[in-house]
Design a protein around this motif. Structure first.
Motif, PDB file in Angstrom:
ATOM      1  N   ASN A  57     -16.334  -1.904  23.425  1.00  0.00           N
ATOM      2  CA  ASN A  57     -16.181  -1.240  24.700  1.00  0.00           C
ATOM      3  C   ASN A  57     -16.156   0.263  24.519  1.00  0.00           C
ATOM      4  O   ASN A  57     -16.079   0.769  23.394  1.00  0.00           O
ATOM      5  CB  ASN A  57     -14.900  -1.704  25.396  1.00  0.00           C
ATOM      6  CG  ASN A  57     -15.190  -2.120  26.822  1.00  0.00           C
ATOM      7  OD1 ASN A  57     -15.897  -1.398  27.533  1.00  0.00           O
ATOM      8  ND2 ASN A  57     -14.678  -3.248  27.232  1.00  0.00           N
ATOM      9  N   TRP A  64     -12.358  -4.592  19.167  1.00  0.00           N
ATOM     10  CA  TRP A  64     -11.316  -5.590  19.321  1.00  0.00           C
ATOM     11  C   TRP A  64     -10.907  -6.114  17.957  1.00  0.00           C
ATOM     12  O   TRP A  64     -11.728  -6.602  17.189  1.00  0.00           O
ATOM     13  CB  TRP A  64     -11.806  -6.749  20.188  1.00  0.00           C
ATOM     14  CG  TRP A  64     -12.142  -6.347  21.583  1.00  0.00           C
ATOM     15  CD1 TRP A  64     -11.642  -5.278  22.268  1.00  0.00           C
ATOM     16  CD2 TRP A  64     -13.056  -6.977  22.474  1.00  0.00           C
ATOM     17  NE1 TRP A  64     -12.186  -5.225  23.525  1.00  0.00           N
ATOM     18  CE2 TRP A  64     -13.051  -6.248  23.689  1.00  0.00           C
ATOM     19  CE3 TRP A  64     -13.872  -8.109  22.375  1.00  0.00           C
ATOM     20  CZ2 TRP A  64     -13.838  -6.610  24.780  1.00  0.00           C
ATOM     21  CZ3 TRP A  64     -14.652  -8.466  23.461  1.00  0.00           C
ATOM     22  CH2 TRP A  64     -14.627  -7.721  24.640  1.00  0.00           C
ATOM     23  N   THR A  80      -7.636  -8.378  15.823  1.00  0.00           N
ATOM     24  CA  THR A  80      -6.786  -9.553  16.072  1.00  0.00           C
ATOM     25  C   THR A  80      -5.536  -9.189  16.855  1.00  0.00           C
ATOM     26  O   THR A  80      -5.155  -9.879  17.793  1.00  0.00           O
ATOM     27  CB  THR A  80      -6.375 -10.207  14.739  1.00  0.00           C
ATOM     28  OG1 THR A  80      -7.556 -10.537  14.026  1.00  0.00           O
ATOM     29  CG2 THR A  80      -5.554 -11.459  14.993  1.00  0.00           C
ATOM     30  N   SER A  81      -4.903  -8.079  16.479  1.00  0.00           N
ATOM     31  CA  SER A  81      -3.608  -7.762  17.084  1.00  0.00           C
ATOM     32  C   SER A  81      -3.618  -6.529  17.972  1.00  0.00           C
ATOM     33  O   SER A  81      -2.607  -6.212  18.579  1.00  0.00           O
ATOM     34  CB  SER A  81      -2.550  -7.581  15.986  1.00  0.00           C
ATOM     35  OG  SER A  81      -2.929  -6.549  15.099  1.00  0.00           O
ATOM     36  N   TYR A  82      -4.713  -5.821  18.057  1.00  0.00           N
ATOM     37  CA  TYR A  82      -4.751  -4.663  18.943  1.00  0.00           C
ATOM     38  C   TYR A  82      -6.196  -4.221  19.145  1.00  0.00           C
ATOM     39  O   TYR A  82      -7.101  -4.702  18.476  1.00  0.00           O
ATOM     40  CB  TYR A  82      -3.909  -3.523  18.375  1.00  0.00           C
ATOM     41  CG  TYR A  82      -4.541  -2.760  17.214  1.00  0.00           C
ATOM     42  CD1 TYR A  82      -4.755  -3.373  15.985  1.00  0.00           C
ATOM     43  CD2 TYR A  82      -4.922  -1.438  17.352  1.00  0.00           C
ATOM     44  CE1 TYR A  82      -5.326  -2.693  14.931  1.00  0.00           C
ATOM     45  CE2 TYR A  82      -5.502  -0.741  16.297  1.00  0.00           C
ATOM     46  CZ  TYR A  82      -5.690  -1.370  15.084  1.00  0.00           C
ATOM     47  OH  TYR A  82      -6.257  -0.695  14.048  1.00  0.00           O
ATOM     48  N   ASP A  83      -6.375  -3.350  20.107  1.00  0.00           N
ATOM     49  CA  ASP A  83      -7.691  -2.757  20.324  1.00  0.00           C
ATOM     50  C   ASP A  83      -7.755  -1.454  19.529  1.00  0.00           C
ATOM     51  O   ASP A  83      -7.020  -0.515  19.829  1.00  0.00           O
ATOM     52  CB  ASP A  83      -7.900  -2.445  21.812  1.00  0.00           C
ATOM     53  CG  ASP A  83      -8.057  -3.694  22.637  1.00  0.00           C
ATOM     54  OD1 ASP A  83      -7.903  -3.609  23.865  1.00  0.00           O
ATOM     55  OD2 ASP A  83      -8.337  -4.767  22.059  1.00  0.00           O
ATOM     56  N   VAL A 101      -9.049   1.972  18.807  1.00  0.00           N
ATOM     57  CA  VAL A 101      -9.729   2.976  19.621  1.00  0.00           C
ATOM     58  C   VAL A 101     -10.042   4.185  18.747  1.00  0.00           C
ATOM     59  O   VAL A 101      -9.160   4.719  18.083  1.00  0.00           O
ATOM     60  CB  VAL A 101      -8.847   3.408  20.815  1.00  0.00           C
ATOM     61  CG1 VAL A 101      -9.600   4.400  21.689  1.00  0.00           C
ATOM     62  CG2 VAL A 101      -8.416   2.200  21.623  1.00  0.00           C
ATOM     63  N   TYR A 114       0.238  -4.475  24.979  1.00  0.00           N
ATOM     64  CA  TYR A 114      -0.009  -3.547  23.887  1.00  0.00           C
ATOM     65  C   TYR A 114       0.482  -2.151  24.231  1.00  0.00           C
ATOM     66  O   TYR A 114       0.215  -1.633  25.326  1.00  0.00           O
ATOM     67  CB  TYR A 114      -1.506  -3.494  23.561  1.00  0.00           C
ATOM     68  CG  TYR A 114      -2.030  -4.795  23.020  1.00  0.00           C
ATOM     69  CD1 TYR A 114      -2.447  -5.804  23.876  1.00  0.00           C
ATOM     70  CD2 TYR A 114      -2.093  -5.019  21.650  1.00  0.00           C
ATOM     71  CE1 TYR A 114      -2.904  -7.012  23.385  1.00  0.00           C
ATOM     72  CE2 TYR A 114      -2.557  -6.226  21.146  1.00  0.00           C
ATOM     73  CZ  TYR A 114      -2.956  -7.221  22.013  1.00  0.00           C
ATOM     74  OH  TYR A 114      -3.410  -8.403  21.520  1.00  0.00           O
ATOM     75  N   TYR A 131       1.020   1.875  22.317  1.00  0.00           N
ATOM     76  CA  TYR A 131       0.550   2.705  21.213  1.00  0.00           C
ATOM     77  C   TYR A 131       1.240   4.063  21.254  1.00  0.00           C
ATOM     78  O   TYR A 131       1.553   4.573  22.324  1.00  0.00           O
ATOM     79  CB  TYR A 131      -0.962   2.957  21.336  1.00  0.00           C
ATOM     80  CG  TYR A 131      -1.822   1.728  21.535  1.00  0.00           C
ATOM     81  CD1 TYR A 131      -1.966   1.155  22.791  1.00  0.00           C
ATOM     82  CD2 TYR A 131      -2.526   1.168  20.468  1.00  0.00           C
ATOM     83  CE1 TYR A 131      -2.765   0.035  22.987  1.00  0.00           C
ATOM     84  CE2 TYR A 131      -3.336   0.046  20.657  1.00  0.00           C
ATOM     85  CZ  TYR A 131      -3.443  -0.511  21.914  1.00  0.00           C
ATOM     86  OH  TYR A 131      -4.249  -1.613  22.100  1.00  0.00           O
ATOM     87  N   TYR A 150       0.253   7.878  19.853  1.00  0.00           N
ATOM     88  CA  TYR A 150      -0.725   8.780  19.266  1.00  0.00           C
ATOM     89  C   TYR A 150      -0.107  10.165  19.141  1.00  0.00           C
ATOM     90  O   TYR A 150       0.786  10.539  19.884  1.00  0.00           O
ATOM     91  CB  TYR A 150      -1.968   8.911  20.157  1.00  0.00           C
ATOM     92  CG  TYR A 150      -2.879   7.713  20.202  1.00  0.00           C
ATOM     93  CD1 TYR A 150      -2.644   6.679  21.104  1.00  0.00           C
ATOM     94  CD2 TYR A 150      -3.979   7.623  19.364  1.00  0.00           C
ATOM     95  CE1 TYR A 150      -3.490   5.581  21.158  1.00  0.00           C
ATOM     96  CE2 TYR A 150      -4.831   6.526  19.417  1.00  0.00           C
ATOM     97  CZ  TYR A 150      -4.575   5.517  20.320  1.00  0.00           C
ATOM     98  OH  TYR A 150      -5.418   4.431  20.377  1.00  0.00           O
ATOM     99  N   TYR A 153       1.463   1.030  16.589  1.00  0.00           N
ATOM    100  CA  TYR A 153       1.190   0.280  17.796  1.00  0.00           C
ATOM    101  C   TYR A 153       2.054  -0.979  17.820  1.00  0.00           C
ATOM    102  O   TYR A 153       2.628  -1.376  16.801  1.00  0.00           O
ATOM    103  CB  TYR A 153      -0.292  -0.075  17.907  1.00  0.00           C
ATOM    104  CG  TYR A 153      -0.791  -1.010  16.822  1.00  0.00           C
ATOM    105  CD1 TYR A 153      -1.232  -0.502  15.601  1.00  0.00           C
ATOM    106  CD2 TYR A 153      -0.844  -2.388  17.026  1.00  0.00           C
ATOM    107  CE1 TYR A 153      -1.689  -1.346  14.606  1.00  0.00           C
ATOM    108  CE2 TYR A 153      -1.303  -3.239  16.043  1.00  0.00           C
ATOM    109  CZ  TYR A 153      -1.733  -2.717  14.826  1.00  0.00           C
ATOM    110  OH  TYR A 153      -2.179  -3.547  13.842  1.00  0.00           O
ATOM    111  N   TYR A 192       2.080  -5.055  19.515  1.00  0.00           N
ATOM    112  CA  TYR A 192       1.332  -6.098  20.198  1.00  0.00           C
ATOM    113  C   TYR A 192       2.267  -7.134  20.805  1.00  0.00           C
ATOM    114  O   TYR A 192       1.840  -8.241  21.165  1.00  0.00           O
ATOM    115  CB  TYR A 192       0.303  -6.753  19.277  1.00  0.00           C
ATOM    116  CG  TYR A 192       0.820  -7.146  17.918  1.00  0.00           C
ATOM    117  CD1 TYR A 192       0.885  -6.205  16.890  1.00  0.00           C
ATOM    118  CD2 TYR A 192       1.216  -8.454  17.648  1.00  0.00           C
ATOM    119  CE1 TYR A 192       1.347  -6.559  15.630  1.00  0.00           C
ATOM    120  CE2 TYR A 192       1.671  -8.814  16.391  1.00  0.00           C
ATOM    121  CZ  TYR A 192       1.731  -7.862  15.385  1.00  0.00           C
ATOM    122  OH  TYR A 192       2.192  -8.212  14.135  1.00  0.00           O
ATOM    123  N   GLY A 245      -5.908  -7.563  23.719  1.00  0.00           N
ATOM    124  CA  GLY A 245      -7.156  -7.525  22.984  1.00  0.00           C
ATOM    125  C   GLY A 245      -8.152  -8.532  23.478  1.00  0.00           C
ATOM    126  O   GLY A 245      -7.802  -9.596  23.947  1.00  0.00           O
ATOM    127  N   GLY A 246      -9.404  -8.174  23.360  1.00  0.00           N
ATOM    128  CA  GLY A 246     -10.464  -9.122  23.652  1.00  0.00           C
ATOM    129  C   GLY A 246     -10.858  -9.226  25.100  1.00  0.00           C
ATOM    130  O   GLY A 246     -11.808  -9.913  25.433  1.00  0.00           O
TER     131      GLY A 246
END
Lengths: 111, 114
Positions: free
Chosen positions: A31, A92, A94-97, A99, B31, B33, B35, B48, B50, B97-98
């Motif tokens: 994405n 993507w 397993t546990s987070y996106d 970026v 999720y 995060y 930064y 991060y 999850y 995610g996904g």
């Protein structure tokens, strides 16, 4: 890892002018998002655009995933458009996106 | 800011003191995060989460720890602040995610370590 490049790095526009910002990425991504960081430091979502074209008022974005680039169009620019525009690619996991941000395009719109 | 609140927004502290930054969300996103943003380095992921009590390191995690005891709160702690940790810290959330997730940022916390 994936490299994200943005061009141009800096842009100065007269109010009312149009511009195109480009984001290139080196590998397939799941994405892509465009953000605007205004002069006060806020990071604002503009578009979430894995492919195709989206429009929101004077702004539109196009992502061509197969060719690994995205474009952000700003029409009839206003001084409030000033700031830094970041593209960010999303992978993507397993546990987070994950970026990855590009270095940004700094835009100044002058009256 | 889409239900994300960071506190404090500004803090000045001295080298060696502990600092905790708080991120609170009302979106019930899974999720979260942290930064940091520095000139010449862009945005870099510190840690991060999850899920509740599920956290992991990002690319610049040394000197930082995090905790998430509730879905809505994600804390970033500098155990002993150093001048190199002077930065603007952003919290972000996403739905998971996904899927069609949108990464949304808080307003940022500017930390100065003297």
């Amino acid at each position: 890892g994936i490299q994200v490049e943005q061009s141009p790095p800096d842009l100065i526009l007269q109010e009312g002018a149009n511009s195109t910002l480009r984001c290139n990425f080196s590998d397939s991504v799941n994405n892509l998002q465009w953000f605007h960081q205004n002069p006060w430091g806020q990071l604002i979502n503009l578009f979430y655009i894995p492919s195709g074209t989206k429009q929101n008022g004077r702004l539109s974005a196009t992502t061509v995933a197969t060719e690994r680039y995205s474009l952000l169009y700003i029409s009839s620019s206003q001084t409030t458009d000033s700031g830094v525009y970041f593209c960010a690619v999303v992978i993507w996991k397993t546990s987070y996106d994950k970026v990855i941000f590009g270095p940004g395009t700094s835009l100044s719109v002058i009256p | 800011d889409a239900g994300i609140t960071q506190s404090p927004r500004h803090k000045v502290t001295e080298t060696g003191t502990p600092v905790t930054l708080r991120c609170h969300q009302t979106e019930n996103h899974r999720y979260m995060y942290w930064y940091r943003q520095d000139p010449g380095h862009g945005l870099r992921l510190i840690h991060y989460s999850y899920g509740v009590k599920d956290t992991d390191k990002g690319e610049v995690s040394d000197g930082y720890s995090v905790s998430r005891s509730k879905t809505e709160d994600f804390l970033l702690t500098l155990e002993s602040a150093t001048s190199s940790q002077t930065s603007v810290y952003f919290c972000a959330i996403s739905g998971g995610g996904g899927g069609a997730n949108v990464l949304t940022f808080g307003a940022g916390s500017r930390l100065t370590v003297l």
